[in-house]
Design a protein around this motif. Sequence first.
Motif, PDB file in Angstrom:
ATOM      1  N   ALA A  49      52.814 -67.113 -32.485  1.00  0.00           N
ATOM      2  CA  ALA A  49      52.572 -67.659 -33.628  1.00  0.00           C
ATOM      3  C   ALA A  49      53.268 -66.354 -34.574  1.00  0.00           C
ATOM      4  N   GLU A  50      52.032 -65.587 -34.256  1.00  0.00           N
ATOM      5  CA  GLU A  50      51.783 -64.220 -35.320  1.00  0.00           C
ATOM      6  C   GLU A  50      52.868 -63.197 -34.868  1.00  0.00           C
ATOM      7  N   PHE A  51      53.459 -63.486 -33.926  1.00  0.00           N
ATOM      8  CA  PHE A  51      54.166 -62.397 -33.488  1.00  0.00           C
ATOM      9  C   PHE A  51      55.570 -62.862 -34.029  1.00  0.00           C
ATOM     10  N   GLU A  52      56.011 -64.454 -34.048  1.00  0.00           N
ATOM     11  CA  GLU A  52      57.306 -64.765 -34.805  1.00  0.00           C
ATOM     12  C   GLU A  52      57.628 -63.897 -36.367  1.00  0.00           C
ATOM     13  N   SER A  53      56.124 -64.728 -37.220  1.00  0.00           N
ATOM     14  CA  SER A  53      55.605 -64.181 -38.557  1.00  0.00           C
ATOM     15  C   SER A  53      55.582 -62.534 -38.438  1.00  0.00           C
ATOM     16  N   LEU A  54      55.415 -61.841 -37.598  1.00  0.00           N
ATOM     17  CA  LEU A  54      55.287 -60.561 -38.399  1.00  0.00           C
ATOM     18  C   LEU A  54      56.352 -59.902 -38.931  1.00  0.00           C
ATOM     19  N   LYS A  55      56.257 -59.349 -40.050  1.00  0.00           N
ATOM     20  CA  LYS A  55      57.200 -58.607 -40.712  1.00  0.00           C
ATOM     21  C   LYS A  55      56.765 -57.163 -41.210  1.00  0.00           C
ATOM     22  N   MET A  56      58.010 -56.289 -41.006  1.00  0.00           N
ATOM     23  CA  MET A  56      57.443 -54.714 -41.930  1.00  0.00           C
ATOM     24  C   MET A  56      57.262 -54.789 -43.666  1.00  0.00           C
ATOM     25  N   ASN A  57      56.429 -54.635 -43.820  1.00  0.00           N
ATOM     26  CA  ASN A  57      56.071 -54.156 -44.996  1.00  0.00           C
ATOM     27  C   ASN A  57      57.186 -52.877 -45.074  1.00  0.00           C
ATOM     28  N   GLU A  58      57.621 -52.948 -47.220  1.00  0.00           N
ATOM     29  CA  GLU A  58      58.625 -51.769 -47.627  1.00  0.00           C
ATOM     30  C   GLU A  58      57.275 -50.332 -47.403  1.00  0.00           C
ATOM     31  N   SER A  59      56.172 -50.711 -47.822  1.00  0.00           N
ATOM     32  CA  SER A  59      55.306 -49.057 -47.943  1.00  0.00           C
ATOM     33  C   SER A  59      54.804 -48.917 -46.148  1.00  0.00           C
ATOM     34  N   GLU A  60      54.763 -49.602 -45.281  1.00  0.00           N
ATOM     35  CA  GLU A  60      54.720 -49.262 -44.087  1.00  0.00           C
ATOM     36  C   GLU A  60      55.366 -48.162 -43.094  1.00  0.00           C
ATOM     37  N   GLN A  61      54.510 -47.844 -42.556  1.00  0.00           N
ATOM     38  CA  GLN A  61      55.303 -46.449 -41.207  1.00  0.00           C
ATOM     39  C   GLN A  61      56.026 -47.235 -40.324  1.00  0.00           C
ATOM     40  N   LYS A  90      64.889 -57.930 -30.590  1.00  0.00           N
ATOM     41  CA  LYS A  90      65.304 -58.224 -31.995  1.00  0.00           C
ATOM     42  C   LYS A  90      64.472 -58.524 -33.333  1.00  0.00           C
ATOM     43  N   LYS A  91      63.836 -59.234 -31.873  1.00  0.00           N
ATOM     44  CA  LYS A  91      62.361 -59.377 -33.043  1.00  0.00           C
ATOM     45  C   LYS A  91      62.086 -57.584 -34.001  1.00  0.00           C
ATOM     46  N   ILE A  92      61.917 -56.751 -33.418  1.00  0.00           N
ATOM     47  CA  ILE A  92      61.645 -55.444 -34.320  1.00  0.00           C
ATOM     48  C   ILE A  92      63.249 -55.578 -35.798  1.00  0.00           C
ATOM     49  N   PRO A  97      62.386 -53.830 -43.285  1.00  0.00           N
ATOM     50  CA  PRO A  97      62.696 -53.950 -44.488  1.00  0.00           C
ATOM     51  C   PRO A  97      64.111 -53.833 -44.893  1.00  0.00           C
ATOM     52  N   THR A  98      64.666 -53.704 -46.481  1.00  0.00           N
ATOM     53  CA  THR A  98      65.863 -53.948 -46.655  1.00  0.00           C
ATOM     54  C   THR A  98      66.549 -52.563 -46.131  1.00  0.00           C
ATOM     55  N   LYS A  99      65.385 -51.190 -46.262  1.00  0.00           N
ATOM     56  CA  LYS A  99      65.461 -49.712 -45.823  1.00  0.00           C
ATOM     57  C   LYS A  99      66.733 -49.975 -44.686  1.00  0.00           C
ATOM     58  N   PHE A 100      66.110 -50.317 -43.477  1.00  0.00           N
ATOM     59  CA  PHE A 100      66.387 -49.991 -42.133  1.00  0.00           C
ATOM     60  C   PHE A 100      67.501 -50.679 -41.898  1.00  0.00           C
ATOM     61  N   LEU A 101      68.238 -51.428 -42.981  1.00  0.00           N
ATOM     62  CA  LEU A 101      69.432 -53.180 -42.726  1.00  0.00           C
ATOM     63  C   LEU A 101      70.135 -51.868 -42.305  1.00  0.00           C
ATOM     64  N   GLN A 102      70.874 -51.080 -43.137  1.00  0.00           N
ATOM     65  CA  GLN A 102      72.138 -49.862 -42.258  1.00  0.00           C
ATOM     66  C   GLN A 102      72.043 -49.398 -40.683  1.00  0.00           C
ATOM     67  N   ILE A 103      71.059 -49.657 -40.158  1.00  0.00           N
ATOM     68  CA  ILE A 103      71.249 -48.785 -38.657  1.00  0.00           C
ATOM     69  C   ILE A 103      70.661 -49.725 -37.779  1.00  0.00           C
ATOM     70  N   ALA A 104      69.652 -51.556 -38.159  1.00  0.00           N
ATOM     71  CA  ALA A 104      69.813 -52.355 -37.803  1.00  0.00           C
ATOM     72  C   ALA A 104      71.276 -52.986 -37.285  1.00  0.00           C
ATOM     73  N   GLY A 123      63.216 -45.061 -31.035  1.00  0.00           N
ATOM     74  CA  GLY A 123      63.823 -44.198 -31.395  1.00  0.00           C
ATOM     75  C   GLY A 123      64.681 -44.394 -32.427  1.00  0.00           C
ATOM     76  N   SER A 124      65.514 -45.057 -32.596  1.00  0.00           N
ATOM     77  CA  SER A 124      66.684 -44.570 -33.605  1.00  0.00           C
ATOM     78  C   SER A 124      66.408 -44.917 -34.944  1.00  0.00           C
ATOM     79  N   LEU A 125      65.856 -45.918 -35.182  1.00  0.00           N
ATOM     80  CA  LEU A 125      64.490 -46.097 -36.286  1.00  0.00           C
ATOM     81  C   LEU A 125      64.044 -44.934 -37.067  1.00  0.00           C
ATOM     82  N   LYS A 126      63.216 -44.329 -35.789  1.00  0.00           N
ATOM     83  CA  LYS A 126      62.708 -43.415 -36.920  1.00  0.00           C
ATOM     84  C   LYS A 126      63.543 -42.231 -37.246  1.00  0.00           C
ATOM     85  N   ALA A 127      64.300 -41.602 -36.259  1.00  0.00           N
ATOM     86  CA  ALA A 127      65.423 -41.304 -36.796  1.00  0.00           C
ATOM     87  C   ALA A 127      66.058 -41.169 -38.194  1.00  0.00           C
TER      88      ALA A 127
END
Length: 134
Positions: A49-61, A90-92, A97-104, A123-127
């Motif tokens: 349940a914690e895994f499913e609800s996990l979201k990356m914050n805009e300010s989070e690395q 798929k979860k990742i 957040p929305t700033k990664f929407l294009q690459i996702a 790696g793609s997201l980090k780049a």
Amino acid sequence: MAIIYQPISEELLLTRAECTTAKEVWVAIKTASLGADRVKKAKAQTLKAEFESLKMNESEQLDDFCLKLNGLVAKIRALGESIGEEYVMKKILRAVPTKFLQIASALEQFGNLETMSVEEVIGSLKAYEERLSR
């Protein structure tokens, strides 16, 4: 009773010292094991349940988020539950957040998630994150 007591730990042995027959010992050990399995399953459900609800914050690395996510996956797998690599990828892609929407979106549409690894997606997201920070 001696045969039953041989493979069990000293702590468990001391808690079963009041049992007078082999059957009582066996039932007590079986009951304790069933309880432990239920606790393990309940813990796995909580972690899922914690895994499913996990979201990356805009300010989070991205590295911090992936560490949290991979830690949860490792804990869930350690409890005997299975989580496939494709499901984690798929979860990742859903949790960024929305700033990664294009690459996702590009990874989902043009990447073959069935053959990609979690590390390749990260790696793609980090780049992409590195390009954004310039």
